[in-house]
Design an enzyme around this catalytic site. Structure first.
Site, PDB file in Angstrom:
ATOM      1  N   VAL A  81       6.907 -46.160  98.120  1.00 46.80           N
ATOM      2  CA  VAL A  81       6.880 -47.206  97.100  1.00 46.80           C
ATOM      3  C   VAL A  81       7.896 -46.830  96.035  1.00 46.80           C
ATOM      4  O   VAL A  81       7.941 -45.680  95.585  1.00 46.80           O
ATOM      5  CB  VAL A  81       5.482 -47.338  96.470  1.00 46.80           C
ATOM      6  CG1 VAL A  81       5.517 -48.319  95.302  1.00 46.80           C
ATOM      7  CG2 VAL A  81       4.463 -47.777  97.501  1.00 46.80           C
ATOM      8  N   CYS A  82       8.741 -47.777  95.675  1.00 50.84           N
ATOM      9  CA  CYS A  82       9.657 -47.610  94.548  1.00 50.84           C
ATOM     10  C   CYS A  82      10.536 -46.369  94.755  1.00 50.84           C
ATOM     11  O   CYS A  82      11.136 -46.184  95.807  1.00 50.84           O
ATOM     12  CB  CYS A  82       8.825 -47.524  93.257  1.00 50.84           C
ATOM     13  SG  CYS A  82       9.743 -47.681  91.726  1.00 50.84           S
ATOM     14  N   THR A  83      10.582 -45.493  93.748  1.00 56.04           N
ATOM     15  CA  THR A  83      11.465 -44.332  93.801  1.00 56.04           C
ATOM     16  C   THR A  83      10.922 -43.208  94.671  1.00 56.04           C
ATOM     17  O   THR A  83      11.558 -42.154  94.792  1.00 56.04           O
ATOM     18  CB  THR A  83      11.719 -43.802  92.380  1.00 56.04           C
ATOM     19  OG1 THR A  83      10.466 -43.665  91.702  1.00 56.04           O
ATOM     20  CG2 THR A  83      12.596 -44.762  91.602  1.00 56.04           C
TER      21      THR A  83
ATOM     22  N   THR B 276      14.627 -49.576  97.357  1.00 54.51           N
ATOM     23  CA  THR B 276      13.933 -48.883  96.282  1.00 54.51           C
ATOM     24  C   THR B 276      14.017 -49.776  95.056  1.00 54.51           C
ATOM     25  O   THR B 276      14.559 -50.881  95.128  1.00 54.51           O
ATOM     26  CB  THR B 276      14.549 -47.495  96.017  1.00 54.51           C
ATOM     27  OG1 THR B 276      13.732 -46.773  95.082  1.00 54.51           O
ATOM     28  CG2 THR B 276      15.963 -47.596  95.466  1.00 54.51           C
TER      29      THR B 276
ATOM     30  N   ALA C  83      10.246 -51.877  97.078  1.00 56.79           N
ATOM     31  CA  ALA C  83      10.876 -51.897  95.764  1.00 56.79           C
ATOM     32  C   ALA C  83       9.893 -51.394  94.706  1.00 56.79           C
ATOM     33  O   ALA C  83       8.942 -50.680  95.015  1.00 56.79           O
ATOM     34  CB  ALA C  83      11.344 -53.314  95.456  1.00 56.79           C
TER      35      ALA C  83
END
Length: 333
Positions: A119-121, A139, A172
């Site tokens: 998830v994300c970073t 990301t 993202a």
């Protein structure tokens, strides 16, 4: 390989481990664990999810808000096989990606899993472990360039809210974790359960994975006065002539100069911006009105319903009719 684990007589579970660390984002973790928990409580699943939080040493982790999250198992000690390994993102992702212990054990647990996600970073940690090499990933849009610069062997696409590339799934920022997890639930248990979980979460079921993270309706206006003026004109005249030549006349510049300004300011050409604006407007009309497909196409500057269908499907991966069925909050148009 489909990994199912026996934990009790007659019960086969999917072990999902979520990796956290100091500086991880609580929403990234809770969006996944809560969604999977809702799937478990929604009905009698033959293969319910068993969820574990893994942290270095099993210690509580301090979140960016100052809260402390406990209850984790030791990342170094847990053994597979696992159904899914998911690495959360957060402001601490760079430190986590630079920590050889975290990276080594993420690589180890990933080898024993059916599916790997971030998830994300959290993608930065997977990249540091070499798990993203040669894959197309996403990301958080704000960190996409940094990820691409640090790992040129990874194909970073900052646009979609999530990307599935084989057994690897990346998403993202922040609430896209909900979209990712609902998509995984649908993959594991079918559309009916995914719809039920989405309703419990009060989210739309479901944003296409390649829907863009950034929207012309939510981003700040362009800083350049000329680009802002042309963008405002586009938004107010979607059914009109929005060719680059016509927009150049609005700007009082040559087409080449206007294109340079758009690329510098918005990282896309005027034509690409117009297409994005028209498609996003069409998505809003499909979800929020009962206009016919030809009427939506006409309002948004597409020559026909078929032209709209082709462009919409190419952009979002689903037909406009499917998008309307799953997103409709319709009212008279």
């Amino acid at each position: 390989m489909h990994v199912l684990l026996d934990y009790a007589v007659g019960v086969r579970e999917r072990l999902v481990v979520v990796v956290g660390y100091d500086g991880a984002e609580l929403i990234d973790i809770a969006s996944v664990t809560t969604s999977l928990g809702m799937a478990n409580s929604a009905g009698s699943l033959e293969e319910p999810y068993r969820i574990k939080l893994l942290t270095p040493g099993g210690r509580p982790i301090r979140l960016p808000t100052g809260l402390v999250l406990g209850g984790g198992d030791a990342l170094e000690r847990v053994t597979g096989p696992f159904d899914t390994v998911l690495v959360s993102g957060g402001l601490g992702h760079r430190a986590a990606a630079a920590d050889p212990l975290i990276v080594a054990h993420v690589r180890r647990v990933a080898r024993d899993s059916r599916r790997v996600a971030s998830v994300c970073t959290g993608a930065a940690v997977l990249a540091a472990a070499g798990l993203l090499d040669g894959h197309r990933v996403t990301t958080h849009w704000r960190y996409a360039r940094d990820l691409a610069a640090r790992h040129p062997e990874v194909q970073v696409d900052p646009a979609p809210i999530y990307i599935r590339d084989g057994a690897l799934v990346t998403s993202a920022g922040v609430t896209s974790a909900l979209d990712l997890t609902v998509a995984l639930i649908e993959e594991d248990h079918g559309a009916e359960l995914a719809r039920l979980v989405a309703r419990e979460l009060v989210i739309y079921l479901q944003r296409p994975g390649n829907q863009t993270q950034m929207s012309m309706f939510t981003t700040a206006p362009p800083g350049n006065d000329v680009v802002r003026r042309v963008a405002d004109h586009v938004g107010s005249n979607l059914s009109g002539d929005l060719s680059t030549a016509a927009l150049s006349a609005v700007a009082g510049l040559s087409a080449r100069h206007l294109t340079r300004l758009f690329l510098a300011e918005l990282d896309q050409t005027p034509g690409q911006y117009v297409r994005q604006a028209r498609l996003e407007a069409a998505a809003h009309l499909l979800a929020g009105t009962s206009l016919t497909m030809p009427a939506v196409a006409a309002r948004c500057g597409f020559g026909s319903a078929e032209t709209l269908r082709q462009a919409f499907t190419a952009k979002y991966g689903v037909a406009p009719s499917h998008y309307r069925r799953t997103h409709s909050r319709s009212r008279p148009g």
